[in-house]
Design a protein around this motif. Structure first.
Motif, mmCIF file in Angstrom:
data_model
loop_
_atom_site.group_PDB
_atom_site.id
_atom_site.type_symbol
_atom_site.label_atom_id
_atom_site.label_comp_id
_atom_site.label_asym_id
_atom_site.label_seq_id
_atom_site.Cartn_x
_atom_site.Cartn_y
_atom_site.Cartn_z
ATOM 1 N N PRO A 161 9.816 5.683 -3.072
ATOM 2 C CA PRO A 161 10.028 5.477 -4.434
ATOM 3 C C PRO A 161 11.384 4.487 -3.959
ATOM 4 C CG PRO A 161 9.475 7.212 -3.158
ATOM 5 C CD PRO A 161 9.523 6.950 -1.736
ATOM 6 N N GLU A 162 11.517 4.124 -2.878
ATOM 7 C CA GLU A 162 13.024 3.029 -2.663
ATOM 8 C C GLU A 162 12.712 1.355 -3.393
ATOM 9 O OE1 GLU A 162 14.737 3.466 0.422
ATOM 10 O OE2 GLU A 162 15.248 5.157 0.486
ATOM 11 N N TYR B 50 10.319 -2.644 -6.673
ATOM 12 C CA TYR B 50 9.315 -3.334 -7.225
ATOM 13 C C TYR B 50 9.651 -3.792 -8.383
ATOM 14 C CZ TYR B 50 5.886 -4.803 -4.383
ATOM 15 O OH TYR B 50 4.892 -5.623 -3.077
ATOM 16 N N LEU B 51 10.554 -2.808 -9.356
ATOM 17 C CA LEU B 51 10.356 -2.410 -10.469
ATOM 18 C C LEU B 51 11.529 -3.006 -11.588
ATOM 19 C CD1 LEU B 51 9.298 0.915 -11.297
ATOM 20 C CD2 LEU B 51 7.820 -1.521 -11.889
ATOM 21 N N LYS B 52 12.574 -3.381 -10.681
ATOM 22 C CA LYS B 52 13.966 -2.923 -11.574
ATOM 23 C C LYS B 52 14.632 -4.775 -10.241
ATOM 24 C CE LYS B 52 18.927 -1.568 -11.621
ATOM 25 N NZ LYS B 52 19.477 -1.279 -10.969
ATOM 26 N N ASP B 53 14.434 -4.413 -9.311
ATOM 27 C CA ASP B 53 15.039 -6.208 -9.079
ATOM 28 C C ASP B 53 14.040 -6.920 -9.198
ATOM 29 O OD1 ASP B 53 17.126 -4.289 -8.094
ATOM 30 O OD2 ASP B 53 16.589 -3.946 -5.948
ATOM 31 N N LEU C 151 0.688 -1.125 0.061
ATOM 32 C CA LEU C 151 0.434 0.124 -0.055
ATOM 33 C C LEU C 151 1.166 1.633 0.111
ATOM 34 C CD1 LEU C 151 -2.012 -0.850 2.564
ATOM 35 C CD2 LEU C 151 -2.997 -1.270 0.382
ATOM 36 N N ARG C 152 0.381 2.064 -1.461
ATOM 37 C CA ARG C 152 0.727 3.458 -0.944
ATOM 38 C C ARG C 152 0.654 4.491 0.175
ATOM 39 N NH1 ARG C 152 1.017 6.659 -5.881
ATOM 40 N NH2 ARG C 152 0.053 8.115 -5.205
ATOM 41 N N ILE C 153 1.132 4.431 1.317
ATOM 42 C CA ILE C 153 0.683 5.540 2.399
ATOM 43 C C ILE C 153 0.650 7.229 1.807
ATOM 44 C CG2 ILE C 153 0.399 6.259 4.451
ATOM 45 C CD1 ILE C 153 0.974 3.566 5.112
ATOM 46 N N ALA D 200 5.884 3.132 1.411
ATOM 47 C CA ALA D 200 4.928 1.790 1.611
ATOM 48 C C ALA D 200 4.683 0.983 3.129
ATOM 49 C CB ALA D 200 6.374 0.781 -0.020
ATOM 50 N N LEU D 201 4.078 0.649 2.391
ATOM 51 C CA LEU D 201 3.425 -0.374 3.701
ATOM 52 C C LEU D 201 3.355 -2.241 3.224
ATOM 53 C CD1 LEU D 201 1.465 -0.152 6.825
ATOM 54 C CD2 LEU D 201 0.634 -1.741 5.604
ATOM 55 N N ASN D 202 4.021 -2.894 3.072
ATOM 56 C CA ASN D 202 4.576 -3.781 2.413
ATOM 57 C C ASN D 202 4.004 -5.348 3.569
ATOM 58 O OD1 ASN D 202 5.293 -6.190 0.545
ATOM 59 N ND2 ASN D 202 6.959 -5.575 1.202
ATOM 60 N N TYR D 203 3.378 -5.768 3.218
ATOM 61 C CA TYR D 203 2.366 -7.298 4.123
ATOM 62 C C TYR D 203 2.991 -7.887 3.221
ATOM 63 C CZ TYR D 203 -0.540 -10.147 6.099
ATOM 64 O OH TYR D 203 -0.983 -10.874 7.422
ATOM 65 N N THR D 204 3.432 -8.635 3.716
ATOM 66 C CA THR D 204 3.888 -10.276 3.149
ATOM 67 C C THR D 204 3.786 -11.068 4.235
ATOM 68 O OG1 THR D 204 4.894 -11.030 1.573
ATOM 69 C CG2 THR D 204 6.191 -9.660 3.397
ATOM 70 N N VAL D 205 4.165 -12.758 3.882
ATOM 71 C CA VAL D 205 4.855 -13.703 4.865
ATOM 72 C C VAL D 205 5.962 -13.999 4.877
ATOM 73 C CG1 VAL D 205 2.762 -14.649 4.136
ATOM 74 C CG2 VAL D 205 4.486 -15.617 2.578
ATOM 75 N N ASP D 206 6.890 -14.216 5.468
ATOM 76 C CA ASP D 206 8.059 -14.724 5.872
ATOM 77 C C ASP D 206 8.250 -16.398 5.646
ATOM 78 O OD1 ASP D 206 10.538 -14.128 6.921
ATOM 79 O OD2 ASP D 206 10.665 -13.911 9.010
ATOM 80 N N GLY D 207 8.127 -16.411 4.281
ATOM 81 C CA GLY D 207 8.431 -17.448 4.540
ATOM 82 C C GLY D 207 9.894 -18.009 4.135
ATOM 83 N N ASP D 208 9.710 -19.419 4.115
ATOM 84 C CA ASP D 208 11.142 -20.350 4.459
ATOM 85 C C ASP D 208 11.417 -20.298 2.612
ATOM 86 O OD1 ASP D 208 13.656 -21.561 3.665
ATOM 87 O OD2 ASP D 208 12.563 -23.295 5.571
ATOM 88 N N PRO D 209 12.822 -19.933 1.927
ATOM 89 C CA PRO D 209 13.097 -19.470 0.489
ATOM 90 C C PRO D 209 13.175 -21.141 -0.134
ATOM 91 C CG PRO D 209 14.767 -18.657 1.534
ATOM 92 C CD PRO D 209 13.469 -18.994 3.052
#
Length: 80
Positions: A64-65, A70-73, A10-12, A29-38
């Motif tokens: 912006p960071e 998201y776009l590049k990496d 989400l963009r705040i 940016a508020l990033n909500y995800t899971v802390d998964g095992d790669p």
């Protein structure tokens, strides 16, 4: 797998970035995800993500960071 299962960004906006879109560097940016095992296979990762098998992770970064990452990496799309 994170993009498909249990991920939200989400963009705040700040008062400044709302009134002047050129000042987007004031947004977060508020990033909500899971802390998964790669090391988990895709099927295990997907199953655990959808059923609560991983802990949650919440990150707050300058927008912006995060967008650049998201776009590049990550080579993701971003819809605003």
């Amino acid at each position: 797998p994170i993009s498909a299962f249990a991920h939200t960004l989400l963009r705040i906006d700040s008062k400044v970035s709302v009134t002047d879109p050129s000042q987007i560097h004031h947004a977060y940016a508020l990033n909500y995800t899971v802390d998964g095992d790669p090391d988990d296979s895709f099927l295990i990762y997907a199953f655990k993500s959808m059923t609560g098998g991983y802990d949650n992770a919440i990150e707050i970064d300058p927008y912006p960071e995060k967008l650049a990452k998201y776009l590049k990496d990550d080579e993701r799309d971003a819809w605003t």
